[in-house]
Design an enzyme around this catalytic site. Structure first.
Site, PDB file in Angstrom:
ATOM      1  N   HIS A 234      -3.195   7.738   5.767  1.00 27.56           N
ATOM      2  CA  HIS A 234      -3.360   6.408   5.186  1.00 27.56           C
ATOM      3  C   HIS A 234      -4.741   5.882   5.570  1.00 27.56           C
ATOM      4  O   HIS A 234      -5.440   5.314   4.731  1.00 27.56           O
ATOM      5  CB  HIS A 234      -2.246   5.481   5.675  1.00 27.56           C
ATOM      6  CG  HIS A 234      -2.220   4.166   4.988  1.00 27.56           C
ATOM      7  ND1 HIS A 234      -2.169   4.050   3.615  1.00 27.56           N
ATOM      8  CD2 HIS A 234      -2.256   2.889   5.464  1.00 27.56           C
ATOM      9  CE1 HIS A 234      -2.154   2.774   3.277  1.00 27.56           C
ATOM     10  NE2 HIS A 234      -2.219   2.047   4.381  1.00 27.56           N
TER      11      HIS A 234
ATOM     12  N   HIS B 166     -10.060   1.067  -0.307  1.00 26.59           N
ATOM     13  CA  HIS B 166      -8.598   1.020  -0.342  1.00 26.59           C
ATOM     14  C   HIS B 166      -8.109   0.308  -1.604  1.00 26.59           C
ATOM     15  O   HIS B 166      -8.141  -0.925  -1.685  1.00 26.59           O
ATOM     16  CB  HIS B 166      -8.108   0.292   0.904  1.00 26.59           C
ATOM     17  CG  HIS B 166      -6.633   0.360   1.125  1.00 26.59           C
ATOM     18  ND1 HIS B 166      -5.764   1.045   0.296  1.00 26.59           N
ATOM     19  CD2 HIS B 166      -5.834  -0.184   2.102  1.00 26.59           C
ATOM     20  CE1 HIS B 166      -4.530   0.926   0.739  1.00 26.59           C
ATOM     21  NE2 HIS B 166      -4.551   0.187   1.831  1.00 26.59           N
TER      22      HIS B 166
ATOM     23  N   CYS C 110       0.808  -1.221   0.000  1.00 28.06           N
ATOM     24  CA  CYS C 110       0.000   0.000   0.000  1.00 28.06           C
ATOM     25  C   CYS C 110       0.842   1.273   0.000  1.00 28.06           C
ATOM     26  O   CYS C 110       0.300   2.375  -0.141  1.00 28.06           O
ATOM     27  CB  CYS C 110      -0.932   0.003   1.200  1.00 28.06           C
ATOM     28  SG  CYS C 110      -1.887  -1.518   1.365  1.00 28.06           S
TER      29      CYS C 110
END
Length: 410
Positions: free
Chosen positions: A301, A338, A161
């Protein structure tokens, strides 16, 4: 040393397939997450939600000159996002390279689709390479008048990520050092498939909450229960300020700081002391040559997992001290879900839009009450703000931490 700027951007996301649509829906606080049971997956599939790109209005793979099939979706989205990013880039002006975040491994569905033929001579092994996507992108750019890019300058990155920010940071270093003048960066994840969803589900990373789809991703809330897997492609055109000014380009933002660290701890969980995350944020601010108090907003995040949101909030407090309570923080993943390797690049586009509108994107679905998540998360609605410097965070499985500092264009 050169200063480094962003002069183009494009994206394909669950919130929209153009900059304009994405901007409108982001500031409106819309959600791109939907229930996938009975459509993309079986009625009894354990994962109920995903952020899916609506590609019904997009050109087909054939129209783009790409191979058809399920494994071409990522190629389509990356090519389309890149075409948006270079829309105003002059023909005949060469690009020095591509640095792109790509999914790791081979999806189970790709293997099944391939082996249906049984004829091994017909298996297109070439298309399972991460570099293949970059080669297709480079070919498309060359055909559109942007010159050939040498194979060694097609750089595929998968740092989970953190990939999108990692790519931007690597380009920042190449451009700042004068090794390159202009390049393409970004990330793609079009893998909201059964196998990918099940992999994350078995890690207990995805939410299975019994709530409406649009309320499933709720970063920093006490009842958060995991992230929502989603899709996105995001591309940025980066170049030296000198290159941009020589061709009269519109500068969208400046990349002025970069931090990259590794936890060296576990494959999934972050370190409880969060030292490497703290150091990545500090590195980004230090290399930007600014004070911590100069940061006006943090693009978190913010995955909506219990662990990430708690540790990220703790790290922000460690870096900024009491000043952390004066800095707005929000998570775009509350709206989009995400998209893993594409998330940092997508969120950088969001930061550019926040600079341009002097307005902050919200954290939708936020509910106060977690004593360890007590910062200003811009709950529910966007709001106006004076924003000159943004810290953009991305943290990946394996303890890979990447942060950049962006500066508003003059």
């Amino acid at each position: 040393m050169n200063s480094v700027v962003i002069t183009g951007c494009g994206l394909i996301t669950p919130l929209g397939n153009s900059i304009g649509e994405f901007e409108r829906r982001m500031f409106a606080g819309d959600s791109g997450i939907r229930d996938i049971r009975g459509t993309l997956v079986a009625d009894n599939f354990p994962v109920p939600f995903a952020g899916i790109i609506d590609d019904t209005g997009l050109p087909s793979a054939e129209a783009l000159g790409l191979p058809s099939g399920r494994n071409s979706r990522g190629l389509r989205y990356a090519v389309l996002a890149t075409r948006q990013a270079v829309h105003d880039f002059p023909e005949g002006l060469p690009l020095d390279g591509i640095i792109y975040g790509t999914p790791g491994g081979v999806f189970f569905e790709l293997v099944v689709d391939t082996y249906r033929d049984i004829d091994t001579d017909r298996i297109q092994w070439n298309r399972s390479r991460a570099e293949y996507l970059l080669e297709v992108m480079a070919k498309d750019l060359a055909e559109r008048g942007h010159g050939e890019i040498a194979p060694e300058r097609l750089i595929s990155i998968n740092s989970a990520c953190a990939s999108g920010i990692h790519c931007i940071g690597m380009a920042f270093q190449f451009l700042k050092a004068g090794l390159w003048q202009r390049c393409i960066v970004g990330g793609i994840d079009a893998g909201a498939w059964e196998s990918s969803l099940m992999n994350f589900h078995l890690l207990n990373a995805l939410t299975t909450a019994d709530v409406p789809a649009g309320e499933a991703s709720r970063p920093f809330s006490p009842d958060r229960s995991g992230f929502v897997k989603s899709e996105a492609a995001a591309t940025l055109l980066m170049e030296t300020r000198k290159s941009a000014e020589q061709r009269g380009a519109r500068i969208l933002a400046e990349v002025c700081g970069f931090g990259l660290t590794s936890d060296a701890y576990r494959l999934t969980d972050g370190r409880e002391d969060n030292l490497s995350v703290i150091r990545a944020m500090e590195q980004a601010i230090e290399t930007a040559g600014i004070q911590k108090e100069d940061i006006d907003y943090i693009s978190a995040h913010g995955t909506s997992t219990q662990l990430n949101d708690r540790l990220e909030t703790m790290a922000i407090k460690k870096v900024f001290g009491d000043h952390a309570y004066k800095i707005p923080v929000s998570s775009l993943k509350s709206q989009t879900g995400h998209p893993t390797v594409a998330s940092g690049a997508m969120e950088t586009v969001a930061c550019i839009l926040m600079f341009q509108r002097q307005r902050l994107a919200p954290t939708i679905n936020f509910r106060a009450g977690d004593p360890e998540c007590d910062l200003d998360y811009v709950p529910h609605k966007s709001r106006p703000a004076e924003v000159k410097y943004i810290l953009n965070n991305a943290f990946g499985f394996g303890g890979q931490n990447a942060c950049i500092v962006l500066r508003k264009a003059d």
